[in-house]
Structure formats: structure tokens, C-alpha cells
Design a protein around this motif. Structure first.
Motif, PDB file in Angstrom:
ATOM      1  N   VAL A   1       2.652 -12.523  -9.981  1.00  0.00           N
ATOM      2  CA  VAL A   1       2.745 -11.209 -10.621  1.00  0.00           C
ATOM      3  C   VAL A   1       1.388 -10.780 -11.183  1.00  0.00           C
ATOM      4  CG1 VAL A   1       3.739  -9.974 -12.604  1.00  0.00           C
ATOM      5  CG2 VAL A   1       5.206 -11.334 -11.107  1.00  0.00           C
ATOM      6  N   LEU A   2       0.681 -11.709 -11.821  1.00  0.00           N
ATOM      7  CA  LEU A   2      -0.636 -11.367 -12.372  1.00  0.00           C
ATOM      8  C   LEU A   2      -1.582 -10.873 -11.288  1.00  0.00           C
ATOM      9  CD1 LEU A   2      -1.328 -14.249 -14.942  1.00  0.00           C
ATOM     10  CD2 LEU A   2      -0.483 -11.925 -15.406  1.00  0.00           C
ATOM     11  N   VAL A   3      -1.588 -11.574 -10.157  1.00  0.00           N
ATOM     12  CA  VAL A   3      -2.467 -11.170  -9.059  1.00  0.00           C
ATOM     13  C   VAL A   3      -1.998  -9.841  -8.474  1.00  0.00           C
ATOM     14  CG1 VAL A   3      -3.331 -11.777  -6.763  1.00  0.00           C
ATOM     15  CG2 VAL A   3      -3.167 -13.535  -8.528  1.00  0.00           C
ATOM     16  N   SER A   4      -0.713  -9.716  -8.264  1.00  0.00           N
ATOM     17  CA  SER A   4      -0.155  -8.526  -7.633  1.00  0.00           C
ATOM     18  C   SER A   4      -0.385  -7.272  -8.458  1.00  0.00           C
ATOM     19  CB  SER A   4       1.341  -8.727  -7.380  1.00  0.00           C
ATOM     20  OG  SER A   4       1.879  -7.640  -6.696  1.00  0.00           O
ATOM     21  N   THR A   5      -0.347  -7.391  -9.764  1.00  0.00           N
ATOM     22  CA  THR A   5      -0.493  -6.217 -10.623  1.00  0.00           C
ATOM     23  C   THR A   5      -1.929  -5.996 -11.094  1.00  0.00           C
ATOM     24  OG1 THR A   5       0.142  -7.485 -12.580  1.00  0.00           O
ATOM     25  CG2 THR A   5       1.901  -6.311 -11.399  1.00  0.00           C
TER      26      THR A   5
ATOM     27  N   ALA B   1       0.026  -2.781  -2.213  1.00  0.00           N
ATOM     28  CA  ALA B   1       1.325  -2.820  -1.561  1.00  0.00           C
ATOM     29  C   ALA B   1       2.150  -3.961  -2.156  1.00  0.00           C
ATOM     30  CB  ALA B   1       1.146  -2.995  -0.068  1.00  0.00           C
ATOM     31  N   LEU B   2       2.890  -3.674  -3.228  1.00  0.00           N
ATOM     32  CA  LEU B   2       3.640  -4.710  -3.927  1.00  0.00           C
ATOM     33  C   LEU B   2       4.623  -5.433  -3.015  1.00  0.00           C
ATOM     34  CD1 LEU B   2       4.328  -3.036  -7.391  1.00  0.00           C
ATOM     35  CD2 LEU B   2       2.601  -4.727  -6.808  1.00  0.00           C
ATOM     36  N   ASP B   3       5.263  -4.696  -2.108  1.00  0.00           N
ATOM     37  CA  ASP B   3       6.201  -5.319  -1.181  1.00  0.00           C
ATOM     38  C   ASP B   3       5.494  -6.348  -0.301  1.00  0.00           C
ATOM     39  OD1 ASP B   3       8.864  -4.780  -1.421  1.00  0.00           O
ATOM     40  OD2 ASP B   3       8.985  -3.484   0.342  1.00  0.00           O
ATOM     41  N   GLU B   4       4.387  -5.949   0.303  1.00  0.00           N
ATOM     42  CA  GLU B   4       3.618  -6.860   1.156  1.00  0.00           C
ATOM     43  C   GLU B   4       3.145  -8.066   0.355  1.00  0.00           C
ATOM     44  OE1 GLU B   4       0.361  -4.935   3.177  1.00  0.00           O
ATOM     45  OE2 GLU B   4       1.629  -3.244   3.725  1.00  0.00           O
TER      46      GLU B   4
ATOM     47  N   ALA C   1     -11.954  -6.878  -6.882  1.00  0.00           N
ATOM     48  CA  ALA C   1     -12.626  -7.603  -7.967  1.00  0.00           C
ATOM     49  C   ALA C   1     -11.642  -8.056  -9.042  1.00  0.00           C
ATOM     50  CB  ALA C   1     -13.723  -6.733  -8.567  1.00  0.00           C
ATOM     51  N   ALA C   2     -10.690  -7.198  -9.404  1.00  0.00           N
ATOM     52  CA  ALA C   2      -9.720  -7.567 -10.437  1.00  0.00           C
ATOM     53  C   ALA C   2      -8.811  -8.699  -9.958  1.00  0.00           C
ATOM     54  CB  ALA C   2      -8.895  -6.352 -10.856  1.00  0.00           C
TER      55      ALA C   2
END
Length: 129
Positions: free
Chosen positions: A21-25, A30-33, A114-115
Motif C-alpha cells: 500500500v505504501l508503494v502503491s499510494t 494504476a492501483l488495479d495493476e 522517485a516517490a
């Protein structure tokens, strides 16, 4: 077969899913991917850990974004000790498997920002102790 306690299982789920979740947000994407990439990458975990991770929904810490990040990073630090104590044969591969999941999530949309890289670095540091 070694069994994790309920608390240890919750910590492991918070650590692994929380890292995703930390990486995804960290950046819009593309949250689904990213979610599907992370779940596929979880196949690198040993069977017992996959079973623990899939046994119940993950619980993320409450609070602000900073609170969630701090809680997930703390769970990652604790998870290394939990795995070492309960399944020593998985202790050497656990950090690499968590990082592989994070890297899959970060690169799911074809690029790593970068984030996202910064968050993966925080995950790596937490796993190193």
C-alpha cells in the motif's frame, strides 16, 4: 509445521500488505495493476507464509498517512524477527520476497517514480533492522 500466533499473523499481514500500500499510494498510478502485480509477486513467499498472508484481510494502522507509514515500517521490522523465530528456513528469503513485491508494485505501470523509489528504500531499511 510451525504455526504463527494470531498477533504474529496480523503483524506479518500488516507488514507485507502495508508495504504494498505504501508503494502503491506513493504516486498516482494504476492501483488495479499495482495490486495485481503485488499479489502475483507474493508467490515468492514460502507456502506457510502465503497461507498466513491469505488467512485474513490485512489490518493497516489508523491515523494520518505518516501514522500509517510508521506503523507499517514498525511491522516490517518486527516481521523479520517473527519469521526468524518461527520459520528460520524462511528468514533469509523473507526480506528479499517483500522487496520483490514492492518492486513489482512500483513498476506495474511501466516506470518507477522517485516517490516510489523512496518508499522502497524505507521498506528496505526497515527490513534490515
Amino acid at each position: 509445521m510451525t504455526v504463527y500466533t494470531d498477533e504474529e499473523s496480523r503483524t506479518l499481514r500488516t507488514a507485507v500488505f502495508g508495504a504494498m500500500v505504501l508503494v502503491s499510494t506513493a504516486e498516482p498510478g494504476a492501483l488495479d495493476e499495482e495490486s495485481h502485480a503485488g499479489i502475483r509477486a507474493m508467490s515468492t513467499f514460502p507456502p506457510l507464509l502465503r497461507q498466513v498472508l491469505g488467512a485474513a484481510p490485512p489490518e493497516l494502522p489508523d491515523g494520518s498517512t505518516a501514522d500509517v507509514e510508521a506503523g507499517v515500517l514498525a511491522a516490517l521490522r518486527r516481521s523479520v524477527g517473527i519469521v526468524a523465530a518461527r520459520t528460520p528456513e524462511a528468514a533469509s528469503t523473507f526480506p528479499a520476497a517483500v522487496l520483490a513485491v514492492c518492486e513489482e508494485v512500483a513498476s506495474a505501470d511501466g516506470r518507477v517514480g522517485a516517490a516510489e523509489s523512496a518508499v522502497v528504500g524505507k521498506v528496505r531499511a526497515a527490513l534490515a533492522g
